[in-house]
Design a protein around this motif. Structure first.
Motif, PDB file in Angstrom:
ATOM      1  N   HIS A  14       2.182  -5.776   4.604  1.00 58.96           N
ATOM      2  CA  HIS A  14       3.115  -4.660   4.454  1.00 58.96           C
ATOM      3  C   HIS A  14       4.316  -4.843   5.377  1.00 58.96           C
ATOM      4  O   HIS A  14       5.476  -4.604   4.995  1.00 58.96           O
ATOM      5  N   LYS A  15       4.064  -5.304   6.612  1.00 58.22           N
ATOM      6  CA  LYS A  15       5.153  -5.568   7.548  1.00 58.22           C
ATOM      7  C   LYS A  15       6.059  -6.692   7.040  1.00 58.22           C
ATOM      8  O   LYS A  15       7.276  -6.686   7.273  1.00 58.22           O
ATOM      9  N   GLU A  17       6.732  -7.095   4.094  1.00 53.49           N
ATOM     10  CA  GLU A  17       7.322  -6.556   2.869  1.00 53.49           C
ATOM     11  C   GLU A  17       6.853  -7.308   1.619  1.00 53.49           C
ATOM     12  O   GLU A  17       7.575  -7.463   0.649  1.00 53.49           O
ATOM     13  N   GLU A  18       5.594  -7.770   1.684  1.00 54.44           N
ATOM     14  CA  GLU A  18       4.992  -8.437   0.524  1.00 54.44           C
ATOM     15  C   GLU A  18       4.250  -7.452  -0.370  1.00 54.44           C
ATOM     16  O   GLU A  18       4.008  -7.734  -1.542  1.00 54.44           O
ATOM     17  N   VAL A  19       3.851  -6.312   0.184  1.00 56.87           N
ATOM     18  CA  VAL A  19       3.179  -5.280  -0.609  1.00 56.87           C
ATOM     19  C   VAL A  19       3.725  -3.923  -0.202  1.00 56.87           C
ATOM     20  O   VAL A  19       4.105  -3.704   0.955  1.00 56.87           O
ATOM     21  N   ASP A  20       3.782  -3.010  -1.174  1.00 54.44           N
ATOM     22  CA  ASP A  20       4.125  -1.628  -0.845  1.00 54.44           C
ATOM     23  C   ASP A  20       2.829  -0.850  -0.623  1.00 54.44           C
ATOM     24  O   ASP A  20       1.730  -1.369  -0.843  1.00 54.44           O
ATOM     25  N   GLN A  21       2.939   0.386  -0.231  1.00 51.63           N
ATOM     26  CA  GLN A  21       1.762   1.173   0.119  1.00 51.63           C
ATOM     27  C   GLN A  21       0.816   1.384  -1.076  1.00 51.63           C
ATOM     28  O   GLN A  21      -0.403   1.213  -0.931  1.00 51.63           O
ATOM     29  N   PRO A  22       1.338   1.757  -2.258  1.00 51.70           N
ATOM     30  CA  PRO A  22       0.420   1.940  -3.395  1.00 51.70           C
ATOM     31  C   PRO A  22      -0.332   0.655  -3.767  1.00 51.70           C
ATOM     32  O   PRO A  22      -1.521   0.694  -4.077  1.00 51.70           O
ATOM     33  N   THR A  23       0.376  -0.492  -3.724  1.00 50.86           N
ATOM     34  CA  THR A  23      -0.287  -1.762  -4.063  1.00 50.86           C
ATOM     35  C   THR A  23      -1.353  -2.104  -3.029  1.00 50.86           C
ATOM     36  O   THR A  23      -2.454  -2.563  -3.374  1.00 50.86           O
ATOM     37  N   ALA A  24      -1.016  -1.871  -1.752  1.00 47.15           N
ATOM     38  CA  ALA A  24      -1.986  -2.131  -0.688  1.00 47.15           C
ATOM     39  C   ALA A  24      -3.236  -1.278  -0.869  1.00 47.15           C
ATOM     40  O   ALA A  24      -4.371  -1.754  -0.689  1.00 47.15           O
ATOM     41  N   GLN A  25      -3.040   0.003  -1.255  1.00 51.71           N
ATOM     42  CA  GLN A  25      -4.179   0.895  -1.467  1.00 51.71           C
ATOM     43  C   GLN A  25      -5.020   0.430  -2.652  1.00 51.71           C
ATOM     44  O   GLN A  25      -6.262   0.449  -2.597  1.00 51.71           O
ATOM     45  N   LYS A  26      -4.354  -0.033  -3.693  1.00 54.04           N
ATOM     46  CA  LYS A  26      -5.067  -0.528  -4.877  1.00 54.04           C
ATOM     47  C   LYS A  26      -5.900  -1.763  -4.534  1.00 54.04           C
ATOM     48  O   LYS A  26      -7.053  -1.897  -4.961  1.00 54.04           O
ATOM     49  N   ILE A  27      -5.306  -2.680  -3.754  1.00 54.51           N
ATOM     50  CA  ILE A  27      -6.027  -3.890  -3.349  1.00 54.51           C
ATOM     51  C   ILE A  27      -7.224  -3.525  -2.473  1.00 54.51           C
ATOM     52  O   ILE A  27      -8.328  -4.073  -2.633  1.00 54.51           O
ATOM     53  N   TYR A  28      -7.016  -2.579  -1.562  1.00 53.48           N
ATOM     54  CA  TYR A  28      -8.098  -2.169  -0.664  1.00 53.48           C
ATOM     55  C   TYR A  28      -9.256  -1.544  -1.460  1.00 53.48           C
ATOM     56  O   TYR A  28     -10.439  -1.808  -1.168  1.00 53.48           O
ATOM     57  N   ASN A  29      -8.932  -0.743  -2.453  1.00 51.62           N
ATOM     58  CA  ASN A  29      -9.978  -0.134  -3.284  1.00 51.62           C
ATOM     59  C   ASN A  29     -10.757  -1.195  -4.044  1.00 51.62           C
ATOM     60  O   ASN A  29     -11.986  -1.099  -4.195  1.00 51.62           O
ATOM     61  N   GLU A  30     -10.050  -2.198  -4.551  1.00 50.99           N
ATOM     62  CA  GLU A  30     -10.717  -3.283  -5.279  1.00 50.99           C
ATOM     63  C   GLU A  30     -11.678  -4.023  -4.341  1.00 50.99           C
ATOM     64  O   GLU A  30     -12.786  -4.403  -4.738  1.00 50.99           O
ATOM     65  N   HIS A  31     -11.233  -4.216  -3.114  1.00 55.47           N
ATOM     66  CA  HIS A  31     -12.060  -4.903  -2.108  1.00 55.47           C
ATOM     67  C   HIS A  31     -13.291  -4.074  -1.742  1.00 55.47           C
ATOM     68  O   HIS A  31     -14.415  -4.602  -1.707  1.00 55.47           O
ATOM     69  N   ARG A  32     -13.112  -2.807  -1.490  1.00 53.80           N
ATOM     70  CA  ARG A  32     -14.208  -1.962  -1.016  1.00 53.80           C
ATOM     71  C   ARG A  32     -15.183  -1.578  -2.116  1.00 53.80           C
ATOM     72  O   ARG A  32     -16.394  -1.672  -1.953  1.00 53.80           O
TER      73      ARG A  32
END
Length: 586
Positions: A14-15, A17-32
């Motif tokens: 995110h720092k 600027e490779e992912v925005d917050q919604p994309t990061a949340q989506k990736i995290y959900n897929e992981h968890r």
């Protein structure tokens, strides 16, 4: 597998600027929620692979490296042999003084780094981080030809050793085994069911099965791990690894096994059992399949039941002459119970089948109930137990007793009900053979008493208890004499002066025995004859130790004694006898 905290990695991306917050949340959900490894989840979620690599390297304090932009000199590549590069999945990047920098996608494998220092003769090995896809491409570019040539040599050596015989599964036509390892590279393993039907997978599995049968393996193990898929054969009681099989082929191979054994390929959460009939040359071989879900996929074990390699001649299963004579008298008795005991894989079923074969005549009716029926024998009525269908040992036995048998085989006495029916059968004029799982013969008596049987019934019906083990025999091709140390002799409670003129042998190791020094197995036996003294001890509920002492006074040879006799005969080694009889001699 790269281990970084998911939140730390996503924060770094995110720092950057490779992912925005919604994309990061989506990736995290897929992981968890779906258990997808975080690096893979990022790449699958649309993040650039080189950006993920850089962020992970920063978090781990490693140097990132992109192999696709490098041209590595042959002198550097030659520092790491092809088999090492492919086994450890590494690529040499550069030399810095006496430190070799290697690219790896698994920097956590510290054991591999330590191994490489000694294998490659360098002072230090330092990892640099790259992606899994980069490793695959570089291995294909720099090492594929050498690795393929080596694997092809191994496969061809096996194929050449098989001669012209072919295996067919009974569900299709015959297939040949001219296998090119390159065929596996193009298989799409995302659809296991479709991949299972591909010709390369079919041929690979048939090769594995045929190799196991030809090597006289008792089992073939297909074992999934986090980063590997291992195929091993159990030969003479010991597991040996076969050719390396890519982990990506694991789902396809397991699916192919399920197809052949009529199992549900979509069911991956529950254990399943099946059967594959196979023809090898002019003989039929049964393969019993057992699948078990694990953390990293399904583990499959195939039990090979090859009637042609099992000797059911009672004269040749390993009984010494005096014990054989007595055992023949026992199995020709009109009634009574004969128990064969030992751990799983000790040859109990083979001994019982040999005994039944010895008394199998037109004038005698023999019925067996087994779980499962391992070998089909002409002249025997064999009934498989099926607990799920309600066909238990006890239920089968009650029905069998109404079939007017002379001799019964009960695959195993598991509970009081089965044991009581066995005693009733013996009291009503039947000869009963059965098995137990105990370490030695005297302990079998206490086990039966612990099941709740009345001592007077047990004393009246028991005829003989045989405990047994299997020990590996010395390879005849590389058999050589040697002088054991005093410590080795003492481990068997033997004094050097007592064996001054005795010759001892071992196997030096050769191609025939795969450098193990052993080829084949033989049985060692402990036979407890139920004489009047033992019957009195049974009636008084004596301990196993008391029964053992009384039996030895009457002439019973223990498993350890039987093993020593095999050593003196030059059939096996001190090491084998200690390994197989230690538990019974403590």
């Amino acid at each position: 597998m790269i281990r970084v905290e998911a939140k730390d990695l996503l924060k770094s991306l995110h720092k950057m600027e490779e992912v925005d917050q919604p994309t990061a949340q989506k990736i995290y959900n897929e992981h968890r929620k779906n258990g997808v490894e975080i690096v893979k989840a990022c790449i699958d979620g649309g993040v650039r692979e080189d950006a993920v690599l850089y962020a992970v390297a920063q978090l781990l304090g490693l140097e990132p490296v992109q192999l696709s932009g490098l041209v590595l000199p042959k002198a550097l590549i030659d520092k790491v042999p092809a088999n090492v590069a492919n086994s450890y999945r590494i690529i040499p990047v550069r030399m810095e003084d006496k430190t070799l920098v290697i690219a790896t996608a698994d920097p956590d494998n510290l054991a591999a780094l330590d191994d490489l220092k000694f294998m490659l003769g360098v002072a230090q090995v330092r990892p640099a981080l790259t992606s899994e896809s980069s490793i695959n491409e570089a291995l294909a570019q720099y090492y594929a030809q050498a690795a393929n040539e080596e694997k092809q040599k191994q496969i061809q050596a096996i194929v050449d050793s098989l001669g012209d015989e072919e295996a067919s599964s009974g569900h299709g036509g015959q297939e040949t085994f001219s296998i090119d390892i390159n065929q596996f590279a193009g298989i799409d393993t995302s659809d296991a069911a479709a991949a299972a039907e591909s010709a390369p997978v079919r041929k690979l599995l048939n090769l594995i099965l045929l190799t196991g049968v030809k090597a006289q393996a008792s089992d073939i193990h297909f074992e999934p791990f986090e980063d590997a898929f291992r195929v091993r054969n159990r030969i003479d009681g010991v597991l040996y690894e076969m050719l390396p099989v890519p982990k990506t082929l694991a789902p396809a191979l397991v699916a192919r096994i399920k197809v052949m054994s009529h199992l549900d390929i979509s069911e991956r959460r529950m254990p399943q059992d099946g059967k594959i009939p196979v023809r090898i040359g002019d003989r039929e071989v049964d393969l019993r399949v057992s699948s078990l879900p694990t953390m990293f996929g399904e583990s499959v074990v195939i039990r090979i039941l090859d009637r042609s390699v099992v000797n059911l001649d009672i004269e040749k299963i390993g009984f010494p002459d005096d014990m054989l004579t007595h055992f023949k008298e026992v199995i020709e008795a009109p009634n009574g119970i004969v128990v064969v005991t030992g751990p799983t894989g000790s040859g109990k079923t083979t001994t019982l089948y040999a005994a039944l074969s010895a008394v199998n005549e037109d004038s005698v009716k023999i019925i067996t109930t087994e779980d499962p029926v391992e070998y089909e024998i002409n002249g025997l009525i064999q009934v498989p137990v099926d607990e799920e269908a309600g066909r238990s040992f006890a239920m089968c036995l009650r029905a069998i007793l109404r079939q007017d048998p002379d001799i019964l085989l009960i695959g195993e006495v598991r509970d009081q009900e089965t044991a009581k029916i066995a005693i009733e059968a013996s009291l009503t004029g039947h000869l009963v053979f059965t098995t137990l799982h105990t370490n030695d013969a005297p302990t079998a008596i206490t086990r039966l008493l612990d099941m709740g049987l009345e001592p007077f019934l047990l004393a009246a019906t028991l005829e003989t208890i045989v405990a047994q083990r299997l020990v590996r025999t010395i390879c005849l091709k590389c058999k050589a004499p040697y002088q054991p140390s005093e410590e080795e002799l003492l481990s068997l409670s033997i004094k050097a002066r007592d064996v001054a003129n005795q010759r001892f042998y071992y196997g030096k190791g050769c191609e025939v025995c795969k450098n193990t020094g052993y080829k084949g197995r033989t049985a060692i036996f402990e036979m407890l004859d139920i004489n009047d003294v033992v019957r009195e001890l049974v009636l008084s509920r004596a301990s196993a130790t008391q029964i053992r002492i009384a039996a030895q006074r009457a002439g019973m040879r223990t498993l350890r004694d039987a093993g020593i006799q095999k050593i003196y005969a030059g059939l096996t080694t001190i090491e084998e006898v200690i390994r197989e009889t230690l538990a019974t001699e403590d």
